[in-house]
Design an enzyme around this catalytic site. Structure first.
Site, short mmCIF file in Angstrom:
data_model
loop_
_atom_site.label_atom_id
_atom_site.label_comp_id
_atom_site.label_asym_id
_atom_site.label_seq_id
_atom_site.Cartn_x
_atom_site.Cartn_y
_atom_site.Cartn_z
N HIS A 8 -2.10 -7.32 2.78
CA HIS A 8 -1.15 -6.26 3.14
C HIS A 8 -0.53 -5.63 1.90
O HIS A 8 -0.59 -6.17 0.79
CB HIS A 8 -0.04 -6.84 4.03
CG HIS A 8 0.74 -7.93 3.36
ND1 HIS A 8 1.72 -7.69 2.43
CD2 HIS A 8 0.65 -9.29 3.47
CE1 HIS A 8 2.22 -8.83 2.00
NE2 HIS A 8 1.59 -9.82 2.60
N GLU A 81 0.31 -15.73 7.57
CA GLU A 81 0.43 -16.41 6.28
C GLU A 81 0.76 -17.90 6.48
O GLU A 81 1.14 -18.33 7.58
CB GLU A 81 1.53 -15.72 5.47
CG GLU A 81 1.77 -16.25 4.07
CD GLU A 81 0.53 -16.19 3.18
OE1 GLU A 81 -0.43 -16.93 3.48
OE2 GLU A 81 0.56 -15.46 2.17
#
Length: 197
Positions: A8, A81
């Site tokens: 990202h 994550e």
């Protein structure tokens, strides 16, 4: 399957040095611009399937890269994550003062990292491999894109390259919007053909 994996764009917590993990940090203006630049770089690829972590920062990145395809994007919790539990939202500089041993393990000896209420790098690697194997089983022969996170991607690539957990943070660094490619085949093990470019 050829799997293109992207990290990202930069978030407010990246910029502040905070542990963001599963919490809802958002893209900065720089992060949005990084995603737009990436969109230009990959516009020639005809991705047949697009996956993204369900975390807000990954969703924002995906929707900037593919503005006309956001309804097609498959958002998965398993692409999130590494879960850092009690560390989430805290400054890494403060964590280093409060828990220097765990902080050192996280960044310098990841194979030793163990924090109550958090995910280990071993657990993260297992999760990453499992979800990517599922994606492969559903997309053999396809060109696929995935937007995820730094530690998640590093754990996956480290395992595919048959390296040790202790080497997860070894270069190259997984910069925001870094582009990685893994090629899968039924006849041979998966191969990393592009790493953090």
């Amino acid at each position: 399957m050829e799997l293109h994996i992207f990290r990202h764009g930069e978030t407010n917590w990246n910029a502040e040095g905070r542990a963001q993990s599963h919490m809802g940090s958002i893209l900065t203006k720089l992060g949005q611009n990084q995603a737009r630049i990436l969109a230009e770089k990959v516009k020639g690829y005809a991705y047949e399937k697009i996956y993204s972590s369900s975390s807000l920062r990954a969703r924002q990145t995906s929707e900037i890269i593919w503005p006309n395809r956001h309804k097609e994007i498959i958002y998965l919790d398993d692409l999130k994550e590494i879960y850092l539990g009690p560390w989430e939202g805290q400054l890494y500089s403060e964590i280093a003062k409060k828990d220097p041993e765990s902080h050192n393990h996280f960044f310098k000896e990841p194979h030793l990292f163990s924090l109550k209420g958090a995910e280990s790098f071993s657990d993260l690697t297992t999760r990453a491999l499992k979800i990517v194997e599922e994606i492969y089983s559903e997309n053999k022969g396809r060109l696929v894109a995935l937007v995820g996170h730094g530690a998640f991607i590093k754990a996956l690539l480290t395992k595919i390259e048959h390296k040790n957990l202790s080497q997860i943070w070894h270069p190259p660094f997984m910069n925001n919007c870094a582009h990685n490619i893994i090629k899968f085949s039924e006849k041979k093990p998966p191969q990393v053909t592009l790493y953090a470019k």
